[in-house]
Design an enzyme around this catalytic site. Structure first.
Site, PDB file in Angstrom:
ATOM      1  N   ALA A   1       0.865  -1.119   0.146  1.00  0.00           N
ATOM      2  CA  ALA A   1       0.231  -0.023   0.044  1.00  0.00           C
ATOM      3  C   ALA A   1       0.887   1.371  -0.109  1.00  0.00           C
ATOM      4  CB  ALA A   1      -0.944   0.191   1.357  1.00  0.00           C
TER       5      ALA A   1
ATOM      6  N   GLY B   1      -0.044  -4.834   1.048  1.00  0.00           N
ATOM      7  CA  GLY B   1      -1.262  -4.752   0.092  1.00  0.00           C
ATOM      8  C   GLY B   1      -1.033  -5.413  -1.368  1.00  0.00           C
TER       9      GLY B   1
ATOM     10  N   GLU C   1      -1.535  -8.953  -0.787  1.00  0.00           N
ATOM     11  CA  GLU C   1      -2.881  -9.423  -0.470  1.00  0.00           C
ATOM     12  C   GLU C   1      -3.839  -9.240  -1.841  1.00  0.00           C
ATOM     13  OE1 GLU C   1      -4.449  -8.278   3.985  1.00  0.00           O
ATOM     14  OE2 GLU C   1      -3.146  -6.509   2.925  1.00  0.00           O
TER      15      GLU C   1
ATOM     16  N   GLU D   1       3.509  -5.980   7.652  1.00  0.00           N
ATOM     17  CA  GLU D   1       2.417  -4.957   8.211  1.00  0.00           C
ATOM     18  C   GLU D   1       2.827  -4.618   9.682  1.00  0.00           C
ATOM     19  OE1 GLU D   1      -0.031  -5.946   4.599  1.00  0.00           O
ATOM     20  OE2 GLU D   1       1.659  -6.863   5.868  1.00  0.00           O
TER      21      GLU D   1
END
Length: 245
Positions: free
Chosen positions: A62, A105, A108, A128
């Site tokens: 992210a 992210g 994911e 994370e």
């Protein structure tokens, strides 16, 4: 809207390339918006989706600059979560072609695919907790389904990043291909998928995504519909005729 996701459309497949090279394809809000638009298109006209990244990177994670400024309301809104779930729920299969980093992210997003291919340079993991957050966009429930609870716990609790060989050995990657052959391998896989009956493929994916309690009733209902279609009779007749030769 900038082309943070480049989309190449074909009759039976779409290739979406994450393209923010200055930040190693970090996933920001604009990219999420683009992915939602793409999902709407593929929900209306189902096709195989190939996800990949530009510049030798899938997605480095992210966008930390944006993530740092988000608060509790943003967390509960599930900005990435809803986009990745929508990708997971697309009618036709999704193939992730992973070159380089797929972290946080980005990992994911890769977990949301049905099939993952990697280059030798692939690096997949969820760091994370080292940033003071958890992997909340699918890793805690999808990763155990892919690699098993114990290995998922190791990855998520330690922040371990797997290289391509480890990811393949753990079942996180379906296959490893040279970087210059990775996209061709994804297309070859898509070729095999689209050679089959599209509705049977869609129903198979639907059954795969159903919770345990839905089985076997869901398969029996879907199969009942497929049994009544002319396409089933046509394909089985062609198979029997080939077998006689």
């Amino acid at each position: 809207m900038a082309d943070s996701v480049r989309v190449e459309r074909g009759e039976d497949r779409v290739v979406a390339t994450l393209d923010r090279p200055d930040v190693r394809n970090a996933i920001d809000r604009e990219m999420i918006d683009r992915l939602h638009l793409l999902c709407a298109e593929l929900e209306a006209v189902p096709r195989v989706l190939i996800l990949t990244g530009a510049g030798g990177v899938f997605a480095s994670g992210a966008d930390i600059a944006q993530l740092r400024e988000r608060g509790a309301a943003d967390a509960r809104a599930g900005i990435n979560t809803h986009a990745f779930r929508r990708i997971r729920d697309l009618p036709m299969p999704v193939i992730a072609a992973i070159d380089g980093y797929a972290l946080g992210g980005g990992a994911e997003l890769a977990y949301a695919a049905d099939i993952r291919l990697g280059a030798p340079s692939a690096r997949i993991g969820n760091p994370e907790t080292g940033l003071g957050i958890l992997a909340a966009a699918g890793a805690t429930w999808r990763l155990p389904e892919i690699v098993g609870p114990a290995r998922a716990a190791e990855m998520l609790l330690t922040g371990r990043v797997l290289d391509a060989d480890e990811a393949y050995a753990w079942g996180l990657l379906n296959a490893v291909h040279p970087a210059d052959a990775l996209l061709a391998a994804a297309h070859a896989l898509a070729d095999r998928i689209v050679a089959n009956d599209a509705l049977a493929t869609r129903y198979t994916k639907r059954a795969l995504l159903c919770p345990d309690a839905a089985h076997p009733a869901v398969e029996l209902d879907l199969q009942a519909e497929l049994f009544e279609r002319p396409e089933k009779h046509r394909r089985m007749t062609a198979f029997l005729e080939r077998s006689k030769r």
